[in-house]
Design a protein around this motif. Structure first.
Motif, PDB file in Angstrom:
ATOM      1  N   GLN A 116     -11.912 -18.343   1.168  1.00  0.00           N
ATOM      2  CA  GLN A 116     -10.867 -19.195   0.944  1.00  0.00           C
ATOM      3  C   GLN A 116     -10.769 -20.280   2.099  1.00  0.00           C
ATOM      4  O   GLN A 116     -10.542 -21.337   1.803  1.00  0.00           O
ATOM      5  N   LEU A 117     -10.855 -19.605   3.149  1.00  0.00           N
ATOM      6  CA  LEU A 117     -10.663 -20.646   4.311  1.00  0.00           C
ATOM      7  C   LEU A 117     -11.833 -21.846   4.244  1.00  0.00           C
ATOM      8  O   LEU A 117     -11.617 -22.863   4.427  1.00  0.00           O
ATOM      9  N   HIS A 118     -13.047 -21.467   4.131  1.00  0.00           N
ATOM     10  CA  HIS A 118     -14.234 -22.382   3.945  1.00  0.00           C
ATOM     11  C   HIS A 118     -13.941 -23.511   2.497  1.00  0.00           C
ATOM     12  O   HIS A 118     -14.697 -24.362   2.591  1.00  0.00           O
ATOM     13  N   TYR A 119     -12.967 -22.656   1.608  1.00  0.00           N
ATOM     14  CA  TYR A 119     -12.749 -23.898   0.633  1.00  0.00           C
ATOM     15  C   TYR A 119     -12.116 -25.129   1.084  1.00  0.00           C
ATOM     16  O   TYR A 119     -12.194 -26.257   0.601  1.00  0.00           O
ATOM     17  N   TYR A 120     -11.354 -24.836   2.399  1.00  0.00           N
ATOM     18  CA  TYR A 120     -10.542 -26.020   2.994  1.00  0.00           C
ATOM     19  C   TYR A 120     -11.127 -26.756   4.058  1.00  0.00           C
ATOM     20  O   TYR A 120     -10.714 -27.904   4.356  1.00  0.00           O
ATOM     21  N   ILE A 121     -11.720 -25.655   4.692  1.00  0.00           N
ATOM     22  CA  ILE A 121     -12.547 -26.509   6.033  1.00  0.00           C
ATOM     23  C   ILE A 121     -14.067 -26.026   6.088  1.00  0.00           C
ATOM     24  O   ILE A 121     -14.421 -25.032   5.509  1.00  0.00           O
ATOM     25  N   ALA A 122     -14.787 -27.120   6.785  1.00  0.00           N
ATOM     26  CA  ALA A 122     -16.281 -26.782   6.560  1.00  0.00           C
ATOM     27  C   ALA A 122     -16.609 -25.732   7.792  1.00  0.00           C
ATOM     28  O   ALA A 122     -17.593 -25.026   7.551  1.00  0.00           O
TER      29      ALA A 122
ATOM     30  N   ALA B  20     -11.325 -14.635  11.917  1.00  0.00           N
ATOM     31  CA  ALA B  20      -9.829 -14.185  12.561  1.00  0.00           C
ATOM     32  C   ALA B  20      -8.962 -15.412  12.113  1.00  0.00           C
ATOM     33  O   ALA B  20      -7.771 -15.136  11.956  1.00  0.00           O
ATOM     34  N   ILE B  21      -9.148 -16.663  12.117  1.00  0.00           N
ATOM     35  CA  ILE B  21      -8.265 -17.617  11.688  1.00  0.00           C
ATOM     36  C   ILE B  21      -7.998 -17.290  10.146  1.00  0.00           C
ATOM     37  O   ILE B  21      -6.703 -17.510   9.935  1.00  0.00           O
ATOM     38  N   ALA B  22      -8.951 -16.965   9.347  1.00  0.00           N
ATOM     39  CA  ALA B  22      -8.422 -16.670   7.864  1.00  0.00           C
ATOM     40  C   ALA B  22      -7.508 -15.507   7.782  1.00  0.00           C
ATOM     41  O   ALA B  22      -6.486 -15.642   6.935  1.00  0.00           O
ATOM     42  N   ALA B  23      -7.763 -14.464   8.517  1.00  0.00           N
ATOM     43  CA  ALA B  23      -6.934 -13.170   8.617  1.00  0.00           C
ATOM     44  C   ALA B  23      -5.450 -13.637   8.944  1.00  0.00           C
ATOM     45  O   ALA B  23      -4.584 -13.343   8.475  1.00  0.00           O
TER      46      ALA B  23
ATOM     47  N   GLU C 237     -15.313 -25.514  14.101  1.00  0.00           N
ATOM     48  CA  GLU C 237     -15.612 -26.761  15.221  1.00  0.00           C
ATOM     49  C   GLU C 237     -14.745 -28.026  14.683  1.00  0.00           C
ATOM     50  O   GLU C 237     -14.427 -28.589  15.517  1.00  0.00           O
ATOM     51  N   GLU C 238     -14.764 -28.412  13.302  1.00  0.00           N
ATOM     52  CA  GLU C 238     -13.967 -29.778  13.092  1.00  0.00           C
ATOM     53  C   GLU C 238     -12.439 -29.305  13.175  1.00  0.00           C
ATOM     54  O   GLU C 238     -11.966 -30.355  13.620  1.00  0.00           O
ATOM     55  N   LEU C 239     -12.146 -28.127  12.914  1.00  0.00           N
ATOM     56  CA  LEU C 239     -10.620 -27.627  13.199  1.00  0.00           C
ATOM     57  C   LEU C 239     -10.201 -27.862  14.632  1.00  0.00           C
ATOM     58  O   LEU C 239      -9.446 -28.340  14.921  1.00  0.00           O
ATOM     59  N   TYR C 240     -11.214 -27.371  15.282  1.00  0.00           N
ATOM     60  CA  TYR C 240     -10.822 -27.243  16.776  1.00  0.00           C
ATOM     61  C   TYR C 240     -10.863 -28.737  17.233  1.00  0.00           C
ATOM     62  O   TYR C 240      -9.908 -28.917  18.298  1.00  0.00           O
TER      63      TYR C 240
ATOM     64  N   ALA D  56      -1.416 -26.286   6.626  1.00  0.00           N
ATOM     65  CA  ALA D  56      -0.417 -25.969   7.639  1.00  0.00           C
ATOM     66  C   ALA D  56      -0.488 -24.611   8.126  1.00  0.00           C
ATOM     67  O   ALA D  56      -0.732 -24.291   9.432  1.00  0.00           O
ATOM     68  N   ALA D  57      -0.796 -23.437   7.208  1.00  0.00           N
ATOM     69  CA  ALA D  57      -0.884 -22.121   7.830  1.00  0.00           C
ATOM     70  C   ALA D  57      -2.233 -22.079   8.553  1.00  0.00           C
ATOM     71  O   ALA D  57      -2.402 -21.339   9.487  1.00  0.00           O
ATOM     72  N   ILE D  58      -3.282 -22.646   7.843  1.00  0.00           N
ATOM     73  CA  ILE D  58      -4.644 -22.708   8.514  1.00  0.00           C
ATOM     74  C   ILE D  58      -4.446 -23.194   9.872  1.00  0.00           C
ATOM     75  O   ILE D  58      -5.239 -22.629  10.920  1.00  0.00           O
ATOM     76  N   ARG D  59      -3.898 -24.359  10.277  1.00  0.00           N
ATOM     77  CA  ARG D  59      -3.656 -24.972  11.656  1.00  0.00           C
ATOM     78  C   ARG D  59      -2.987 -24.168  12.410  1.00  0.00           C
ATOM     79  O   ARG D  59      -3.369 -24.059  13.692  1.00  0.00           O
ATOM     80  N   THR D  60      -1.778 -23.442  11.911  1.00  0.00           N
ATOM     81  CA  THR D  60      -1.001 -22.766  12.943  1.00  0.00           C
ATOM     82  C   THR D  60      -1.836 -21.597  13.336  1.00  0.00           C
ATOM     83  O   THR D  60      -1.784 -21.145  14.498  1.00  0.00           O
ATOM     84  N   ALA D  61      -2.760 -21.003  12.284  1.00  0.00           N
ATOM     85  CA  ALA D  61      -3.579 -19.846  12.816  1.00  0.00           C
ATOM     86  C   ALA D  61      -4.550 -20.122  13.691  1.00  0.00           C
ATOM     87  O   ALA D  61      -4.860 -19.460  14.800  1.00  0.00           O
TER      88      ALA D  61
END
Length: 211
Positions: A53-59, A42-45, A62-65, A20-25
Motif C-alpha cells: 500500500q505504501l508503494h502505491y503512494y510513493i516510489a 517501518a514507515i508503512a507500519a 529516497e524521494e520522500l526523504y 499526511a499519515a505517510i509523511r508523519t510516519a
C-alpha cells in the motif's frame, strides 16, 4: 486501509489524509534513524499501511526523504531570515532567537532530520550548502553593519550565528537531556518563555546590546 480504484489522483477523497499519515510516519522514522537506517516497512507500519500500500503512494523512501529534507531547509530560509525593517540589533536578534526556539520546541523531529543527515555525512546537502552560505553571509553583513555603526561590540558575526544555532538547536536535538536536567515531568512542557528570556538576555549582553 482500502486503496482508491484507478489511477492516482490528488483529488481523490482520502489520498491527502493517507499522504499526511505517510509523511508523519516518515518524519518520525527519519528523525530517529536517518535515511540509511529507515526502511519502507517501518514507515508503512507506523502509517498503518502495508508495504505494498505504501508503494502505491510513493516510489521509495529516497524521494520522500528528499521532500522532507528540502521542507526543513525551505522553512529555515523563510522563517529564520533577518527582518531588516526592524529597529535594530536587539529587536532582530531577539526575534531570530525566538523563532529558532519555537521551531526547536514545535518541530523537533523535522529539525533532527537535518541533524541526522549531517551526522551521516551530509551527502544529500551538497546542493544546499552554497545557498546556505549565501543566506548566512547576508546575516553576517547586517551584523557587521551594526558593529560598524557602534550598535554592538566588535565580534565575529559568523561565530555569533553558530552559537545561536547551537543553543537553540539543543532544545530539538537534546530535548530529552534538556527535560531531565530541568527536572520537567514527561507530561509537562518545558517553560519555553523562561528559556527564551534567558537565552535572549545572554546573547544581547554578550553582544554589548542594551535591550
Amino acid at each position: 486501509m482500502p486503496l482508491p480504484d484507478g489511477p492516482l489522483s490528488r483529488a481523490r477523497p482520502g489520498r491527502e489524509r493517507i499522504m499526511a499519515a505517510i509523511r508523519t510516519a516518515a518524519i518520525e522514522e527519519f528523525s530517529l534513524h536517518g535515511l540509511k537506517g529507515t526502511s519502507t516497512q517501518a514507515i508503512a507500519a507506523r502509517a498503518g499501511l502495508t508495504k505494498p500500500q505504501l508503494h502505491y503512494y510513493i516510489a521509495g523512501k529516497e524521494e520522500l526523504y528528499e521532500e522532507l529534507l528540502m521542507q526543513v531547509l525551505h522553512a529555515w530560509k523563510v522563517v529564520f531570515s533577518f527582518d531588516q525593517a526592524a529597529s535594530g540589533p536587539a529587536a532582530v536578534l531577539s526575534d531570530y532567537i525566538r523563532k529558532k526556539l519555537d521551531h526547536a520546541f514545535d518541530a523537533p523531529e523535522m529539525s533532527r532530520i537535518f541533524t541526522r543527515e549531517v551526522l551521516d555525512g551530509g551527502k544529500n546537502l551538497e546542493g544546499y550548502w552554497p545557498n546556505s552560505q549565501a543566506w548566512t553571509q547576508k546575516k553576517i553583513d547586517i551584523i557587521n553593519g551594526w558593529i560598524a555603526r557602534g550598535l554592538m561590540r566588535p565580534l565575529d558575526a559568523r561565530l555569533l550565528l553558530q552559537h545561536i544555532w547551537a543553543m537553540t538547536q539543543y532544545h530539538a536535538d537534546y530535548a530529552l537531556q534538556a527535560r531531565v536536567m530541568m527536572g520537567a515531568p514527561p507530561d509537562t512542557p518545558i517553560d519555553r518563555e523562561q528559556v527564551a528570556r534567558e537565552l535572549t538576555a545572554f546573547v544581547l549582553a554578550g553582544c554589548g546590546i542594551k535591550d
